[in-house]
Design a protein around this motif. Structure first.
Motif: not given
Lengths: 221, 196
Positions: A134-143, A148-151, A177-178
């Motif tokens: 439903l909600f995809g698999t993108s770690r990136g967010f473009v504003s 921004i790339i999230f881990n 790590e987290i």
């Protein structure tokens, strides 16, 4: 067919939350039957979306969540029926991966109702697969001004709504790590094959999930 | 005719009031110097406490797994025998499916009642309206002894009725009559499972 399967009128559902905690040192001993998600430091919330037009955001105590910012939650729903999502509403001014306050976001970590069907009896693994579809698999967010790339966050198609990624191994290393990020409290581990039970009582679905949290001023294992 | 008050009685509610607890002020916790011997015991204590929590977590997870399986096995045997089998053994563990049920909300009870008529019953609990009680506490105190002096309108709303819904006692023994639906009913009413 379960008698609660049809979900066509609003009924509050308590979120499936982990109550049992283990020492982080024991994470390495957990086997393949577990799936880990980051534990975010916000307010546990349940989002009830009715079709494409209305929504209600509640806390885990069956109270409407106060102090929210407007978010286009209805755009998450892929039908004109009910969708119920569990997640974390970030309102504690914690610092995100980029070291800046990460506030007024909603992070989805489970789905309870989809297309008007309460997913009782559906395994966590299957619900997670559905969330990914439903909600995809993108770690990136473009504003507007930034990319921004999230881990440890997955961006959805809706601004300020994210999804918790799932991890299948190396829990101990992942935990270490987290917890470096202020926003992340540790890990929640859930049994992949555990079936969702009805959530009409506050204590529900606790037998298949555990948490490992980093120590804070108020918490130490 | 008004009743005369010949004696002054103590207010029933005042006499029932609890004394206000003395508030403890939070003091800053100070650390005292400890001997190496005491330090050894403190370390052992912290370690044991941590291990206890880990064992509690393990216990909880294993208990959850066993209970899930126990429910399925219980229902299987119930269907086979056509009756409530009561307590049973799984290896060294004794499992009891009790005739006790968790509380439920009205909307959940409605769904169960629609699907399984006769399983849900309602009880009414009567409570004082706290606002009216406080407003007329003296009079109500007297009224309980002399029944006098409360306006009719307030008197009408003085007692509040609170309705609760429950699963009928004995339901666990009637599952067989629901045939193929007995599993649905069992999981809807969620009888309490205990293990020893």
């Amino acid at each position: 067919m379960n008698i609660f399967e049809q979900y066509s009128d609003f009924k509050y559902i308590y979120p499936p939350r982990a109550e049992v905690a283990i020492a982080p040192g024991l994470l390495s001993g957990l086997g393949k039957e577990w799936i880990a998600q980051p534990k975010y430091n916000g307010s546990c919330a349940v989002l009830f979306i009715n079709g494409q037009s209305e929504y209600k955001l509640f806390n885990r105590k069956n109270e409407e969540l106060s102090l929210q910012n407007p978010i286009q939650y209805t755009a998450l729903n892929d039908s004109d029926k009910y969708m119920v999502l569990c997640g974390e509403y970030l309102n504690k001014n914690k610092y995100g991966e980029n070291g800046k306050p990460f506030n007024h976001k909603f992070i989805i970590w489970d789905i309870l109702v989809w297309r008007g069907r309460y997913l009782i009896g559906v395994t966590f693994e299957s619900r997670l697969t559905l969330l990914y579809e439903l909600f995809g698999t993108s770690r990136g967010f473009v504003s507007e001004n930034d990319m921004i790339i999230f881990n440890h966050l997955i961006a959805t198609q809706v601004e300020n709504v994210f999804m918790a990624p799932a991890y299948l191994d190396n829990y101990s290393e992942l935990y270490n790590e987290i917890i470096q990020t202020d926003l992340y409290e540790g890990l929640i581990l859930k049994k992949a094959n555990a079936k969702l039970e009805p959530g009409f009582r506050e204590r529900n679905n606790q037998s298949w999930q555990i948490k490992a949290r980093k120590p804070t001023l108020n918490y130490n294992f | 005719m008004q009743k005369s008050k010949t004696t002054v009685k103590a207010n029933l509610f005042t006499s029932a009031k609890k004394t206000t607890p003395v508030k403890e002020t939070k003091s800053k916790v100070i650390s005292l110097t400890i001997t190496p011997e005491l330090e050894k015991h403190v370390k052992a204590y912290v370690e044991a406490k941590s291990q206890c929590k880990n064992w509690d977590a393990k216990l909880s997870i294993e208990e959850g797994f066993i209970k899930d399986k126990a429910r399925d096995l219980y229902l299987e045997e119930y269907k086979k025998q056509g009756r409530n089998i009561g307590s049973f053994k799984l290896g060294d563990v004794t499992v009891s499916i009790q005739d006790r049920y968790p509380k439920m909300t009205d909307d959940v009870a409605t769904i169960i009642a629609e699907n399984f008529p006769g399983v849900i019953e309602s009880d009414t609990e009567y409570l004082f309206n706290q606002e009216i009680l406080k407003k007329h506490i003296e009079v109500i105190s007297d009224a309980l002894q002399n029944a006098e002096g409360i306006p009719e309108a307030d008197l009408a709303v003085l007692i509040e009725a609170k309705e609760t819904v429950n699963v009928k006692k004995g339901t666990i023994d009637t599952l067989a009559q629901y045939g193929e639906q007995m599993t649905d009913l069992f999981y809807a009413i969620a009888p309490i499972v205990s293990m020893r």
